[in-house]
Design an enzyme around this catalytic site. Structure first.
Site, PDB file in Angstrom:
ATOM      1  N   CYS A  56      -7.927   8.792 -35.922  1.00 18.15           N
ATOM      2  CA  CYS A  56      -7.916  10.004 -35.086  1.00 18.15           C
ATOM      3  C   CYS A  56      -9.335  10.551 -34.896  1.00 18.15           C
ATOM      4  O   CYS A  56      -9.960  10.971 -35.870  1.00 18.15           O
ATOM      5  CB  CYS A  56      -7.024  11.041 -35.755  1.00 18.15           C
TER       6      CYS A  56
ATOM      7  N   CYS B  22      -9.727  14.185 -36.070  1.00 20.36           N
ATOM      8  CA  CYS B  22      -9.719  14.264 -37.534  1.00 20.36           C
ATOM      9  C   CYS B  22     -11.102  13.911 -38.083  1.00 20.36           C
ATOM     10  O   CYS B  22     -11.608  14.575 -38.986  1.00 20.36           O
ATOM     11  CB  CYS B  22      -8.678  13.316 -38.114  1.00 20.36           C
TER      12      CYS B  22
END
Length: 106
Positions: free
Chosen positions: A28, A31
């Site tokens: 991600c 993230c």
């Protein structure tokens, strides 16, 4: 920051006190963008709440049960009860996450 690896470990971690759990994935980009700030946040909010991390791909049943539909997602718990949630569309920058954490227990 504790890395949660099982559903049981998660339930134990959030059952008492004030806990903020971050659900993330290694692939991600959002993230990864906020990951460098995790230690800073853990230090800043020490004494207010505990922070834990969960890789949603390693515990998919838990992510499904908690309806983690986007990542990163932050869940705020007080004495085992979810009281707030911040999910991917609103958790893209350091400022967005920090504003959320500043008000997690307000």
């Amino acid at each position: 920051m504790e890395e949660i690896r099982t559903s049981e470990q998660y339930r134990d971690a959030v059952k008492s006190g004030r806990v903020v759990a971050e659900f993330y994935a290694t692939w991600c980009p959002d993230c990864r963008r906020i990951e460098p700030y995790l230690g800073e946040w853990e230090e800043k909010y020490r004494g207010q709440f505990t922070m834990v991390r969960v890789n949603r791909d390693e515990v998919p049943d838990l992510a499904e049960e908690l309806q983690i539909l986007g990542i990163p997602t932050f869940l705020v718990y007080e004495e085992g009860r979810e009281v707030k949630r911040l999910f991917s569309r609103d958790a893209k920058s350091k400022e967005q996450v920090e504003n959320f954490l500043d008000q997690a227990y307000a």
